[in-house]
Design a protein around this motif. Structure first.
Motif, PDB file in Angstrom:
ATOM      1  N   PHE A 158       0.836  -1.200   0.000  1.00 20.73           N
ATOM      2  CA  PHE A 158       0.000   0.000   0.000  1.00 20.73           C
ATOM      3  C   PHE A 158       0.870   1.250   0.000  1.00 20.73           C
ATOM      4  CE2 PHE A 158      -2.145   3.511   2.029  1.00 20.73           C
ATOM      5  CZ  PHE A 158      -3.366   3.551   1.362  1.00 20.73           C
ATOM      6  N   PHE A 159       1.918   1.255   0.820  1.00 23.57           N
ATOM      7  CA  PHE A 159       2.783   2.427   0.907  1.00 23.57           C
ATOM      8  C   PHE A 159       3.451   2.727  -0.430  1.00 23.57           C
ATOM      9  CE2 PHE A 159       6.923   4.405   1.665  1.00 23.57           C
ATOM     10  CZ  PHE A 159       6.497   5.595   2.224  1.00 23.57           C
ATOM     11  N   LEU A 160       3.980   1.696  -1.085  1.00 24.48           N
ATOM     12  CA  LEU A 160       4.608   1.908  -2.386  1.00 24.48           C
ATOM     13  C   LEU A 160       3.591   2.440  -3.395  1.00 24.48           C
ATOM     14  CD1 LEU A 160       6.857  -1.276  -2.506  1.00 24.48           C
ATOM     15  CD2 LEU A 160       7.637   1.081  -2.207  1.00 24.48           C
ATOM     16  N   GLY A 161       2.381   1.896  -3.364  1.00 23.84           N
ATOM     17  CA  GLY A 161       1.318   2.391  -4.240  1.00 23.84           C
ATOM     18  C   GLY A 161       0.973   3.845  -3.946  1.00 23.84           C
ATOM     19  N   PHE A 162       0.989   4.200  -2.678  1.00 25.06           N
ATOM     20  CA  PHE A 162       0.738   5.579  -2.262  1.00 25.06           C
ATOM     21  C   PHE A 162       1.750   6.529  -2.899  1.00 25.06           C
ATOM     22  CE2 PHE A 162       1.743   8.954   0.868  1.00 25.06           C
ATOM     23  CZ  PHE A 162       0.506   9.592   0.953  1.00 25.06           C
ATOM     24  N   LEU A 163       2.981   6.055  -3.084  1.00 25.04           N
ATOM     25  CA  LEU A 163       4.022   6.867  -3.722  1.00 25.04           C
ATOM     26  C   LEU A 163       3.941   6.815  -5.246  1.00 25.04           C
ATOM     27  CD1 LEU A 163       7.160   6.058  -1.529  1.00 25.04           C
ATOM     28  CD2 LEU A 163       5.492   7.902  -1.228  1.00 25.04           C
ATOM     29  N   GLY A 164       3.037   6.001  -5.783  1.00 26.67           N
ATOM     30  CA  GLY A 164       2.886   5.887  -7.227  1.00 26.67           C
ATOM     31  C   GLY A 164       3.509   4.641  -7.819  1.00 26.67           C
ATOM     32  N   ILE A 165       4.116   3.801  -6.970  1.00 21.89           N
ATOM     33  CA  ILE A 165       4.749   2.562  -7.445  1.00 21.89           C
ATOM     34  C   ILE A 165       3.701   1.455  -7.323  1.00 21.89           C
ATOM     35  CG2 ILE A 165       6.679   0.958  -7.145  1.00 21.89           C
ATOM     36  CD1 ILE A 165       8.095   3.338  -5.641  1.00 21.89           C
ATOM     37  N   GLU A 166       2.974   1.247  -8.395  1.00 19.82           N
ATOM     38  CA  GLU A 166       1.812   0.361  -8.344  1.00 19.82           C
ATOM     39  C   GLU A 166       2.104  -1.051  -8.825  1.00 19.82           C
ATOM     40  OE1 GLU A 166      -0.981   2.642 -10.575  1.00 19.82           O
ATOM     41  OE2 GLU A 166      -1.454   3.957  -8.879  1.00 19.82           O
ATOM     42  N   VAL A 167       3.210  -1.250  -9.528  1.00 20.00           N
ATOM     43  CA  VAL A 167       3.581  -2.585 -10.002  1.00 20.00           C
ATOM     44  C   VAL A 167       4.526  -3.183  -8.959  1.00 20.00           C
ATOM     45  CG1 VAL A 167       4.615  -3.938 -11.853  1.00 20.00           C
ATOM     46  CG2 VAL A 167       3.337  -1.850 -12.400  1.00 20.00           C
ATOM     47  N   VAL A 168       3.984  -4.071  -8.124  1.00 20.10           N
ATOM     48  CA  VAL A 168       4.752  -4.659  -7.025  1.00 20.10           C
ATOM     49  C   VAL A 168       4.593  -6.177  -7.073  1.00 20.10           C
ATOM     50  CG1 VAL A 168       5.131  -4.727  -4.537  1.00 20.10           C
ATOM     51  CG2 VAL A 168       4.328  -2.602  -5.606  1.00 20.10           C
ATOM     52  N   ALA A 169       5.702  -6.879  -7.268  1.00 18.91           N
ATOM     53  CA  ALA A 169       5.708  -8.346  -7.238  1.00 18.91           C
ATOM     54  C   ALA A 169       6.438  -8.782  -5.982  1.00 18.91           C
ATOM     55  CB  ALA A 169       6.407  -8.901  -8.474  1.00 18.91           C
ATOM     56  N   HIS A 170       6.131  -9.970  -5.501  1.00 18.94           N
ATOM     57  CA  HIS A 170       6.857 -10.424  -4.309  1.00 18.94           C
ATOM     58  C   HIS A 170       7.145 -11.921  -4.368  1.00 18.94           C
ATOM     59  CE1 HIS A 170       2.928 -11.778  -2.630  1.00 18.94           C
ATOM     60  NE2 HIS A 170       3.680 -12.594  -1.905  1.00 18.94           N
ATOM     61  N   VAL A 171       8.205 -12.272  -3.654  1.00 22.55           N
ATOM     62  CA  VAL A 171       8.560 -13.666  -3.430  1.00 22.55           C
ATOM     63  C   VAL A 171       8.701 -13.817  -1.926  1.00 22.55           C
ATOM     64  CG1 VAL A 171      11.018 -13.149  -3.780  1.00 22.55           C
ATOM     65  CG2 VAL A 171      10.221 -15.515  -3.903  1.00 22.55           C
ATOM     66  N   ALA A 172       8.219 -14.934  -1.398  1.00 18.14           N
ATOM     67  CA  ALA A 172       8.231 -15.109   0.050  1.00 18.14           C
ATOM     68  C   ALA A 172       8.763 -16.477   0.446  1.00 18.14           C
ATOM     69  CB  ALA A 172       6.824 -14.925   0.607  1.00 18.14           C
ATOM     70  N   ALA A 173       9.593 -16.471   1.464  1.00 21.40           N
ATOM     71  CA  ALA A 173       9.990 -17.698   2.156  1.00 21.40           C
ATOM     72  C   ALA A 173       9.440 -17.545   3.565  1.00 21.40           C
ATOM     73  CB  ALA A 173      11.509 -17.848   2.173  1.00 21.40           C
ATOM     74  N   ASP A 174       8.275 -18.148   3.808  1.00 22.64           N
ATOM     75  CA  ASP A 174       7.641 -17.974   5.108  1.00 22.64           C
ATOM     76  C   ASP A 174       7.484 -19.309   5.819  1.00 22.64           C
ATOM     77  OD1 ASP A 174       5.691 -18.944   3.417  1.00 22.64           O
ATOM     78  OD2 ASP A 174       4.265 -17.337   3.782  1.00 22.64           O
ATOM     79  N   GLY A 175       7.351 -19.226   7.119  1.00 21.40           N
ATOM     80  CA  GLY A 175       7.269 -20.446   7.919  1.00 21.40           C
ATOM     81  C   GLY A 175       8.547 -21.240   7.904  1.00 21.40           C
ATOM     82  N   ILE A 176       9.687 -20.556   7.735  1.00 16.17           N
ATOM     83  CA  ILE A 176      10.945 -21.276   7.513  1.00 16.17           C
ATOM     84  C   ILE A 176      11.568 -21.807   8.800  1.00 16.17           C
ATOM     85  CG2 ILE A 176      11.460 -20.122   5.342  1.00 16.17           C
ATOM     86  CD1 ILE A 176      13.281 -18.203   6.845  1.00 16.17           C
ATOM     87  N   MET A 177      11.031 -21.413   9.946  1.00 16.38           N
ATOM     88  CA  MET A 177      11.549 -21.955  11.199  1.00 16.38           C
ATOM     89  C   MET A 177      10.882 -23.278  11.562  1.00 16.38           C
ATOM     90  SD  MET A 177      13.918 -19.894  11.951  1.00 16.38           S
ATOM     91  CE  MET A 177      14.362 -20.383  13.606  1.00 16.38           C
ATOM     92  N   GLY A 178       9.837 -23.618  10.824  1.00 15.95           N
ATOM     93  CA  GLY A 178       9.128 -24.866  11.085  1.00 15.95           C
ATOM     94  C   GLY A 178       9.609 -25.995  10.194  1.00 15.95           C
ATOM     95  N   GLU A 179       8.820 -27.030  10.129  1.00 15.72           N
ATOM     96  CA  GLU A 179       9.164 -28.200   9.322  1.00 15.72           C
ATOM     97  C   GLU A 179       9.218 -27.832   7.842  1.00 15.72           C
ATOM     98  OE1 GLU A 179       7.428 -32.699   8.495  1.00 15.72           O
ATOM     99  OE2 GLU A 179       6.641 -31.488  10.141  1.00 15.72           O
ATOM    100  N   GLY A 180      10.223 -28.332   7.163  1.00 12.99           N
ATOM    101  CA  GLY A 180      10.372 -28.076   5.727  1.00 12.99           C
ATOM    102  C   GLY A 180      10.929 -26.708   5.394  1.00 12.99           C
TER     103      GLY A 180
END
Length: 197
Positions: A158-180
């Motif tokens: 939202f913040f980046l969009g507020f500045l006019g940067i509306e094309v935002v892609a993401h990659v996530a490594a989440d839950g990495i402290m758990g199994e797998g």
């Protein structure tokens, strides 16, 4: 030549998953586009938190600032210039306690400047940093990215969009402290390379 602004926020250095993922994105994009890279490591803790005096200095036109205001506004001027110069912004960021690292919030408070990075209009605020693309490389030990208790990812988009940067892609490594966890990191590394392709 295009320019990449690479922002990192993890307090971990070589062990940081978000740093690794964002670095992979930056290398791939730089090789593809022949881009110059500007690096900003927020974990250096060299950004001040906003104060009434700094806020006033940031809003005062540059040619009307007192010497004290010029000194107070200098870091924000530098950070804004980095954003304005970049065609692509890559942010490597962990989720800390369900939200953004405080250093990333300090950066956001400094670069959000009315009349420079956004403006007020009769229809509401309008971002002035249009035509840029952002990539987020997110790491989380336990908070699932996109879950009801992930308060970092939606805020940052939202913040980046507020500045006019509306094309935002993401990659996530989440839950990495758990199994797998290792498998999740490897999968995110592959995704990062595909995002940059």
């Amino acid at each position: 030549m295009s320019t990449i602004l690479h922002i990192t926020a993890s307090i971990r250095s070589g062990e940081s998953v978000s740093r690794d993922l964002s670095s992979r994105l930056v290398r791939s994009i730089a090789e593809r586009d022949g881009a110059e890279v500007i690096s900003r490591d927020l974990s250096a803790n060299d950004l001040p938190f906003i104060s009434a005096e700094r806020f006033g200095a940031n809003l005062t036109p540059a040619d009307a600032r007192t010497p004290e205001q010029r000194e107070l506004a200098a870091i924000a001027d530098t950070l804004i210039a980095e954003l304005q110069a970049a065609d692509t912004i890559v942010i490597g960021v962990p989720i800390y306690n369900f939200g953004a690292p405080s250093t990333l919030k300090a950066w956001a408070d400094l670069v959000a400047r009315a009349g420079t990075t956004f403006q007020y209009t009769p229809n509401g605020p309008e971002g002035l940093l249009k035509g840029k693309k952002a990539y987020l490389a997110i790491a989380s030990g336990g908070t699932p990215v996109g879950s009801d208790f992930d308060f970092m990812t939606p805020w940052l988009k939202f913040f980046l969009g507020f500045l006019g940067i509306e094309v935002v892609a993401h990659v996530a490594a989440d839950g990495i402290m758990g199994e797998g966890g290792e498998e999740k990191i490897a999968q995110a590394q592959e995704t990062a390379l595909k995002l940059a392709a």
